[in-house]
Design a protein around this motif. Structure first.
Motif, PDB file in Angstrom:
ATOM      1  N   MET A  97       0.920  -5.793   9.162  1.00 43.21           N
ATOM      2  CA  MET A  97       2.257  -5.945   8.591  1.00 43.21           C
ATOM      3  C   MET A  97       2.212  -6.714   7.276  1.00 43.21           C
ATOM      4  O   MET A  97       2.966  -6.411   6.338  1.00 43.21           O
ATOM      5  N   ALA A  98       1.329  -7.695   7.174  1.00 41.57           N
ATOM      6  CA  ALA A  98       1.178  -8.427   5.923  1.00 41.57           C
ATOM      7  C   ALA A  98       0.649  -7.515   4.822  1.00 41.57           C
ATOM      8  O   ALA A  98       1.080  -7.585   3.662  1.00 41.57           O
ATOM      9  N   ALA A  99      -0.271  -6.615   5.187  1.00 41.84           N
ATOM     10  CA  ALA A  99      -0.876  -5.720   4.205  1.00 41.84           C
ATOM     11  C   ALA A  99       0.110  -4.704   3.652  1.00 41.84           C
ATOM     12  O   ALA A  99      -0.039  -4.237   2.520  1.00 41.84           O
ATOM     13  N   ILE A 100       1.131  -4.329   4.450  1.00 38.81           N
ATOM     14  CA  ILE A 100       2.088  -3.305   3.999  1.00 38.81           C
ATOM     15  C   ILE A 100       3.429  -3.905   3.577  1.00 38.81           C
ATOM     16  O   ILE A 100       4.366  -3.162   3.279  1.00 38.81           O
ATOM     17  N   ALA A 101       3.513  -5.229   3.533  1.00 38.21           N
ATOM     18  CA  ALA A 101       4.804  -5.899   3.288  1.00 38.21           C
ATOM     19  C   ALA A 101       5.495  -5.407   2.020  1.00 38.21           C
ATOM     20  O   ALA A 101       6.725  -5.258   1.996  1.00 38.21           O
ATOM     21  N   ALA A 102       4.729  -5.147   0.969  1.00 41.53           N
ATOM     22  CA  ALA A 102       5.325  -4.726  -0.304  1.00 41.53           C
ATOM     23  C   ALA A 102       5.330  -3.216  -0.474  1.00 41.53           C
ATOM     24  O   ALA A 102       5.725  -2.709  -1.530  1.00 41.53           O
ATOM     25  N   LEU A 103       4.925  -2.479   0.574  1.00 43.41           N
ATOM     26  CA  LEU A 103       4.833  -1.023   0.494  1.00 43.41           C
ATOM     27  C   LEU A 103       5.988  -0.376   1.255  1.00 43.41           C
ATOM     28  O   LEU A 103       6.563  -0.991   2.154  1.00 43.41           O
ATOM     29  N   ARG A 204      -7.412  -0.263   7.754  1.00 41.88           N
ATOM     30  CA  ARG A 204      -7.434  -1.022   6.501  1.00 41.88           C
ATOM     31  C   ARG A 204      -6.533  -0.321   5.489  1.00 41.88           C
ATOM     32  O   ARG A 204      -6.612   0.907   5.318  1.00 41.88           O
ATOM     33  N   VAL A 205      -5.683  -1.089   4.839  1.00 41.11           N
ATOM     34  CA  VAL A 205      -4.699  -0.539   3.911  1.00 41.11           C
ATOM     35  C   VAL A 205      -5.148  -0.795   2.475  1.00 41.11           C
ATOM     36  O   VAL A 205      -5.496  -1.918   2.111  1.00 41.11           O
ATOM     37  N   GLU A 206      -5.123   0.267   1.679  1.00 44.98           N
ATOM     38  CA  GLU A 206      -5.470   0.163   0.265  1.00 44.98           C
ATOM     39  C   GLU A 206      -4.383   0.858  -0.555  1.00 44.98           C
ATOM     40  O   GLU A 206      -3.874   1.907  -0.148  1.00 44.98           O
ATOM     41  N   VAL A 207      -4.019   0.258  -1.675  1.00 45.92           N
ATOM     42  CA  VAL A 207      -3.055   0.881  -2.578  1.00 45.92           C
ATOM     43  C   VAL A 207      -3.819   1.535  -3.720  1.00 45.92           C
ATOM     44  O   VAL A 207      -4.580   0.877  -4.439  1.00 45.92           O
ATOM     45  N   ALA A 208      -3.639   2.838  -3.885  1.00 44.78           N
ATOM     46  CA  ALA A 208      -4.323   3.583  -4.938  1.00 44.78           C
ATOM     47  C   ALA A 208      -3.657   3.330  -6.289  1.00 44.78           C
ATOM     48  O   ALA A 208      -2.553   2.777  -6.371  1.00 44.78           O
ATOM     49  N   GLY A 209      -4.329   3.763  -7.340  1.00 45.32           N
ATOM     50  CA  GLY A 209      -3.816   3.536  -8.689  1.00 45.32           C
ATOM     51  C   GLY A 209      -2.478   4.190  -8.942  1.00 45.32           C
ATOM     52  O   GLY A 209      -1.683   3.700  -9.761  1.00 45.32           O
TER      53      GLY A 209
END
Length: 220
Positions: A97-103, A204-209
């Motif tokens: 949830m912390a990893a997706i908080a801004a998504l 694992r959450v990653e934000v692409a360019g």
């Protein structure tokens, strides 16, 4: 074995069994209800997960008037909301949830707003700003209405969304909505989701360019 990678623009999250382990409460309340209605509690527990209570009751007592199911469901919701003993987060839920908080993400649950708040609070998890609860839909999972409303609220098409679900009804709802599904936990393992994890420590959450969300899902 390499991780599965799913790319999305938005995430739609079930609550019970996906973010929060509430099985202890669910089993206590539904066992009582099953016994009171002359049903086998073990058989009842096989169909309760993922649906709104009235829909479960309709499956278990198909000849009973629906107004009785809705009345019993109101009582059940009050009991479940008051009972948070044993409600804990699914492994990795807090970090996820912390990893997706801004998504872009939304909670899509068969619980009503009060129950969702009680369980997310008991599990010490943040409540998503966008959520679709029982009061906002006319049909329970496995109907796709909730997930479609969640996608619309976030401003994305169904194909842009990935659903996280644990139950047969929930996985079916995600598929019916035209979305990819990550199955979480033992109930989802046999449902052939697009990817499966035992818990959220394996995501694992990653934000692409380009701003899209890349989900790296370790094999289980």
């Amino acid at each position: 074995m390499p991780a599965t990678v799913l790319t999305a623009r938005a995430l739609l999250l079930d609550m019970d069994g996906t973010l929060v382990n509430s099985d202890a409460v669910v089993e206590r309340c539904w066992r009582r209800w099953a016994v009171a209605n002359g049903l086998d509690p073990e058989a009842a527990l096989k169909v309760v997960h993922g649906r709104q209570g009235y829909a479960t009751m309709a499956v278990l007592l198909p000849d009973r008037p629906m107004e009785e199911n809705h009345a019993d469901n109101r009582v059940m919701l009050a009991e479940e909301t008051a009972d948070v003993d044993g409600v804990v987060p699914i492994g990795g839920a807090a970090a996820f949830m912390a990893a997706i908080a801004a998504l872009p993400h939304a909670l899509v649950t068969s619980a009503d707003s009060a129950l969702a708040t009680a369980r997310m609070t008991a599990a010490a998890l943040p409540m998503p700003a966008v959520r679709v609860t029982a009061e906002q839909v006319g049909a329970s999972k496995p109907d796709p209405e909730g997930f479609l409303k969640g996608a619309a609220a976030l401003g994305f098409e169904a194909a842009d969304c990935v659903v996280f679900e644990d139950s047969e009804a929930g996985v079916a709802a995600g598929r019916a909505a035209g979305m990819r599904v990550v199955g979480v936990g033992p109930r989802a393992a046999a449902l052939s989701p697009d990817a499966h994890v035992e818990d959220l420590t394996l995501v694992r959450v990653e934000v692409a360019g380009d701003g899209s969300i890349r989900l790296h899902i370790s094999a289980t």
